[in-house]
Design a protein around this motif. Structure first.
Motif, PDB file in Angstrom:
ATOM      1  N   SER A   1     -37.645  -1.020  18.018  1.00 53.35           N
ATOM      2  CA  SER A   1     -37.143  -2.654  18.423  1.00 53.35           C
ATOM      3  C   SER A   1     -36.296  -2.943  19.643  1.00 53.35           C
ATOM      4  CB  SER A   1     -36.150  -2.817  17.777  1.00 53.35           C
ATOM      5  OG  SER A   1     -35.044  -2.425  17.909  1.00 53.35           O
ATOM      6  N   HIS A   2     -36.236  -1.882  20.978  1.00 57.76           N
ATOM      7  CA  HIS A   2     -35.834  -1.652  22.229  1.00 57.76           C
ATOM      8  C   HIS A   2     -36.758  -2.188  22.938  1.00 57.76           C
ATOM      9  CE1 HIS A   2     -33.752  -1.373  25.390  1.00 57.76           C
ATOM     10  NE2 HIS A   2     -34.298   0.329  25.623  1.00 57.76           N
ATOM     11  N   LYS A   3     -37.711  -1.451  22.509  1.00 59.85           N
ATOM     12  CA  LYS A   3     -39.182  -0.397  23.444  1.00 59.85           C
ATOM     13  C   LYS A   3     -40.334  -1.456  23.830  1.00 59.85           C
ATOM     14  CE  LYS A   3     -38.300   4.591  23.705  1.00 59.85           C
ATOM     15  NZ  LYS A   3     -39.070   5.872  23.622  1.00 59.85           N
ATOM     16  N   LEU A   4     -40.261  -2.389  22.002  1.00 61.60           N
ATOM     17  CA  LEU A   4     -40.930  -2.967  21.650  1.00 61.60           C
ATOM     18  C   LEU A   4     -41.254  -4.800  21.637  1.00 61.60           C
ATOM     19  CD1 LEU A   4     -43.299  -0.838  19.032  1.00 61.60           C
ATOM     20  CD2 LEU A   4     -43.714  -0.648  21.740  1.00 61.60           C
ATOM     21  N   SER A   5     -39.747  -4.702  22.432  1.00 65.26           N
ATOM     22  CA  SER A   5     -39.254  -5.465  22.662  1.00 65.26           C
ATOM     23  C   SER A   5     -39.946  -6.773  22.504  1.00 65.26           C
ATOM     24  CB  SER A   5     -38.056  -6.211  23.171  1.00 65.26           C
ATOM     25  OG  SER A   5     -38.632  -5.697  24.339  1.00 65.26           O
ATOM     26  N   LYS A   6     -41.035  -6.628  23.165  1.00 63.22           N
ATOM     27  CA  LYS A   6     -41.514  -7.881  24.117  1.00 63.22           C
ATOM     28  C   LYS A   6     -42.549  -8.572  22.987  1.00 63.22           C
ATOM     29  CE  LYS A   6     -45.366  -5.805  26.949  1.00 63.22           C
ATOM     30  NZ  LYS A   6     -45.503  -5.792  27.826  1.00 63.22           N
ATOM     31  N   TYR A   7     -42.934  -7.369  22.260  1.00 64.18           N
ATOM     32  CA  TYR A   7     -43.996  -7.850  20.656  1.00 64.18           C
ATOM     33  C   TYR A   7     -43.798  -8.171  19.514  1.00 64.18           C
ATOM     34  CZ  TYR A   7     -47.125  -4.287  24.352  1.00 64.18           C
ATOM     35  OH  TYR A   7     -47.592  -4.208  25.305  1.00 64.18           O
ATOM     36  N   ILE A   8     -42.023  -7.875  19.159  1.00 65.86           N
ATOM     37  CA  ILE A   8     -41.745  -7.858  17.395  1.00 65.86           C
ATOM     38  C   ILE A   8     -40.645  -9.026  17.845  1.00 65.86           C
ATOM     39  CG2 ILE A   8     -40.826  -7.132  16.089  1.00 65.86           C
ATOM     40  CD1 ILE A   8     -41.719  -4.259  16.835  1.00 65.86           C
ATOM     41  N   GLU A   9     -40.399  -9.901  16.871  1.00 63.30           N
ATOM     42  CA  GLU A   9     -39.574 -10.871  16.833  1.00 63.30           C
ATOM     43  C   GLU A   9     -38.201 -10.320  16.165  1.00 63.30           C
ATOM     44  OE1 GLU A   9     -38.956 -13.557  18.758  1.00 63.30           O
ATOM     45  OE2 GLU A   9     -41.127 -13.349  19.093  1.00 63.30           O
ATOM     46  N   ALA A  10     -36.335 -10.470  16.297  1.00 63.03           N
ATOM     47  CA  ALA A  10     -35.729  -9.753  15.638  1.00 63.03           C
ATOM     48  C   ALA A  10     -35.854 -10.216  13.739  1.00 63.03           C
ATOM     49  CB  ALA A  10     -34.992 -10.474  15.722  1.00 63.03           C
ATOM     50  N   GLU A  11     -36.348 -11.532  13.556  1.00 58.18           N
ATOM     51  CA  GLU A  11     -36.457 -11.522  12.213  1.00 58.18           C
ATOM     52  C   GLU A  11     -37.472 -10.814  11.523  1.00 58.18           C
ATOM     53  OE1 GLU A  11     -38.498 -15.161  14.151  1.00 58.18           O
ATOM     54  OE2 GLU A  11     -36.907 -13.862  14.569  1.00 58.18           O
ATOM     55  N   GLN A  12     -39.109 -10.439  12.260  1.00 62.18           N
ATOM     56  CA  GLN A  12     -39.968  -9.580  11.745  1.00 62.18           C
ATOM     57  C   GLN A  12     -38.984  -8.223  11.171  1.00 62.18           C
ATOM     58  OE1 GLN A  12     -42.601  -9.890  15.113  1.00 62.18           O
ATOM     59  NE2 GLN A  12     -43.638 -10.143  13.433  1.00 62.18           N
ATOM     60  N   LEU A  13     -38.034  -7.799  12.122  1.00 65.16           N
ATOM     61  CA  LEU A  13     -37.895  -6.076  11.824  1.00 65.16           C
ATOM     62  C   LEU A  13     -37.197  -5.926  10.511  1.00 65.16           C
ATOM     63  CD1 LEU A  13     -36.351  -5.658  14.991  1.00 65.16           C
ATOM     64  CD2 LEU A  13     -38.274  -4.983  14.652  1.00 65.16           C
ATOM     65  N   ASP A  14     -37.266  -4.353   9.686  1.00 66.76           N
ATOM     66  CA  ASP A  14     -37.311  -3.999   8.459  1.00 66.76           C
ATOM     67  C   ASP A  14     -37.286  -2.446   8.675  1.00 66.76           C
ATOM     68  OD1 ASP A  14     -35.799  -3.973   6.227  1.00 66.76           O
ATOM     69  OD2 ASP A  14     -36.346  -6.066   5.617  1.00 66.76           O
ATOM     70  N   TYR A  15     -36.299  -2.535   8.095  1.00 64.34           N
ATOM     71  CA  TYR A  15     -36.874  -0.585   7.813  1.00 64.34           C
ATOM     72  C   TYR A  15     -36.739  -0.073   6.052  1.00 64.34           C
ATOM     73  CZ  TYR A  15     -32.151   0.677   6.861  1.00 64.34           C
ATOM     74  OH  TYR A  15     -30.683   0.748   6.224  1.00 64.34           O
TER      75      TYR A  15
END
Length: 619
Positions: A584-598
């Protein structure tokens, strides 16, 4: 002059062409003949005054062939329009015909439109193993399953056939949206309703030497091997055996031969078979109408012949080899006739067939009840009236085999020997198949990775990529440019939606999951699938992977294209909480926060699976 490419033309006009509701396109055996169940359905439609509005378009290899119409009554020949397979005219009708009927599969570029009605009659009750049931031949299912899942109507002659196609053979159950019509085979109407004299006269017209006063014995061997393009053959053996039997029963029987279509091109070149080899163009069920005794081996034609109540002989000189090579659905003890191993045994049996065949009467009647329960000569009429008028007979059973399970589509990578593959294998063996219907989309298996495919849970359904993409010439150029650059500038979205529609048979999924997360090429098809939710996995620090140099090369430099595709996905899932933080840190320009999960990977320990616990981590 540039060669005509059917796929490219089809793709270019796919969205533009309009459907003609009064056109029916028929294709039997890839355009080789006008025959089989498509012929029977045509005869029913063309003879019925309620369907005079239809234009009947038949696919042939050569419009000028004198053999095109040999199976068609004189009164109906004028109702047929020929189109040559793979011509521009052919593709135009594939794009615009409302109804499409085949007894096999349409080519890999065909992708049924929503407004079209696709009727697949298939071409025989399964005796030999098919599809996923053929060990070590997984890739052979690719265009067959793709076609089957597109159909609106699949014709099944009996419950046995329905079970194989819905179940282990092609795994249609759980995802198939169409209807299986179980009501007999239209083509068997040709056997029941054609007089023996008419069928024998047609044989004579085609050069078969017959004594009208003698019974007709027909030998119909199947083909050997697993590859339809390269069948094993034993023509020399067939010639020797046929010569022996004809000499032995001179003046007692007409003994003639009809070989499998895959073998005919070779067999017709042998002068020894002149006058005995039935032309491939003659419909097999019309041949059965002229047949008094059938000799066959592992050909499913014997199922059709049961309606005649006439004797059958199984000649299976290589039974053990064939059964091991291909596999069989029936116990040999069930067969309604003797299994003979030598031509001498055949001669002995033929000499006293009326008496000896009585020993198999009970098995014959049981087989007839099981495999041709609906075949009363009116199958075509029932099916036509159901499809075109929605009039349902008591002798027609409609089976819907879709399920309410959540439908998952996975792309796991090419199942190479790596950690992602092992993780995916573990996942397929841990999923709840009472809750999920699982389709796995991947490339045709390479032999050295085949063992990984075999480790996947048997409940999953494999769909293999088949054929070239349905792109126009301009779209292909854009695609090539994108793949080369690793960036999605000018991405032809319409083309990728069209291609995903082709690959996935027009099916919809609840969730589409790119479990690999590494392939720019394959991620696009998941991204443009018809899915309610789309997910893509991250198994590593992907920025580090993209910039990693190995022997002066950057093997994952096109991961930039995958990153740019993230906005087409609803969820970007890492396999640990720590990894999610890194990506999420290194690819922040490609990913929105609400997309993230694990969602932690599963590890197989003994008889169970374990993972880092995370509440709500399910598909």
């Amino acid at each position: 002059m540039k060669n005509f490419v059917p796929r490219e033309y089809y793709s270019r006009f796919y969205e533009q062409s309009c459907i003609n509701s009064d056109t029916i396109l028929y294709e039997s055996r890839d355009g080789s003949t006008i025959s089989d169940s498509p012929l029977a359905l045509f005869l029913s439609l063309a003879n019925n005054k309620d369907y005079t509005n239809f234009q009947h378009v038949w696919v042939v290899m050569d419009k000028l062939s004198s053999l095109n119409l040999i199976n068609v009554p004189e009164s109906l020949k004028s109702k047929i329009l020929f189109v040559e397979r793979n011509s521009k005219e052919y593709v135009d009708y594939m794009l615009t015909a409302k109804y499409l009927i085949t007894n096999s599969t349409f080519q890999s570029w065909f992708s049924k439109k929503k407004e079209q009605v696709y009727i697949n009659t298939w071409h025989g009750t399964p005796l030999k193993a098919m599809g996923f049931d053929i060990e070590n031949q997984l890739g052979n299912t690719q265009n067959v399953l793709r076609n089957l899942l597109m159909t609106d109507y699949f014709l099944s002659p009996n419950p046995h056939t329905t079970k194989i196609f819905a179940g282990s053979g092609y795994k249609m159950r759980g995802i198939y949206k169409g209807e299986i019509i179980e009501s007999g085979y239209p083509r068997i109407d040709l056997t029941k309703e054609t007089s023996s004299d008419d069928a024998k006269n047609l044989l004579k017209e085609l050069g078969i030497e017959l004594d009208s006063n003698l019974p007709v014995v027909v030998y119909m061997p199947t083909w050997r091997g697993n590859d339809t393009q390269n069948p094993s053959d034993s023509i020399a053996q067939v010639i020797a055996e046929l010569k022996y039997l004809r000499k032995e029963f001179l003046g007692k029987y007409n003994i003639i031969l009809k070989v499998h279509p895959y073998l005919y091109k070779k067999a017709k070149n042998y002068k020894e078979l002149s006058g005995a080899l039935i032309d491939d163009a003659m419909d097999a069920n019309l041949v059965l109408a002229a047949t008094d005794i059938l000799i066959t081996d592992f050909s499913s034609v014997f199922f059709d012949y049961l309606v005649t109540d006439k004797p059958i002989i199984f000649y299976a000189w290589d039974q053990d080899i064939y059964s091991e090579d291909r596999g069989m659905y029936l116990d040999m003890a069930e067969l309604p006739a003797p299994i003979l191993k030598t031509v001498i045994e055949i001669a002995d049996y033929l000499s006293d067939i009326d008496q000896l065949s009585q020993d198999y009467l009970g098995k014959y009647l049981r087989a007839k009840e099981k495999y041709v329960p609906y075949d009363d000569g009116n199958v075509s009429e029932r099916i036509v009236d159901y499809i075109f008028k929605k009039e349902k007979s008591s002798q027609l059973v409609v089976k819907k085999i879709d399920s309410e399970k959540e439908k998952l589509l996975f792309y796991p990578g090419n199942l190479d020997n790596n950690g992602i593959t092992q993780s995916f294998i573990n996942l397929t063996n841990a999923l709840d198949y009472q809750k999920y219907d699982v389709t796995v989309f991947t490339n045709t298996p390479k032999s050295h990775f085949f063992h990984n495919y075999q480790k996947l849970n048997k409940n999953i359904r494999l769909i293999f990529r088949t054929g070239s993409p349905n792109f126009s010439e301009k779209e292909q150029m854009l695609h090539d440019k994108i793949n080369k650059s690793g960036h999605i500038t000018s991405l032809p979205e319409v083309a990728f939606k069209r291609e995903a529609h082709r690959l996935f048979s027009g099916l919809s999924f609840d969730k589409a999951i790119d479990f690999s997360g590494y392939s720019f090429y394959w991620s696009k098809f998941v991204a443009f699938s018809d899915s309610r939710v789309k997910m893509i996995f991250q198994h590593n620090d992907l920025y580090a992977e993209m910039t990693k140099e190995i022997d002066g090369k950057f093997p994952h430099k096109k991961l930039t294209g995958v990153f740019e595709l993230y906005h087409y996905f609803d969820k970007v899932i890492s396999v640990s909480k720590a990894l999610m933080t890194i990506n999420s840190h290194k690819l922040s320009k490609y990913i929105e926060a609400e997309q993230l999960d694990y969602l932690p990977n599963l590890i197989f320990l003994g008889n169970d699976f374990v993972s880092e616990k995370k509440r709500g981590s399910s598909f």
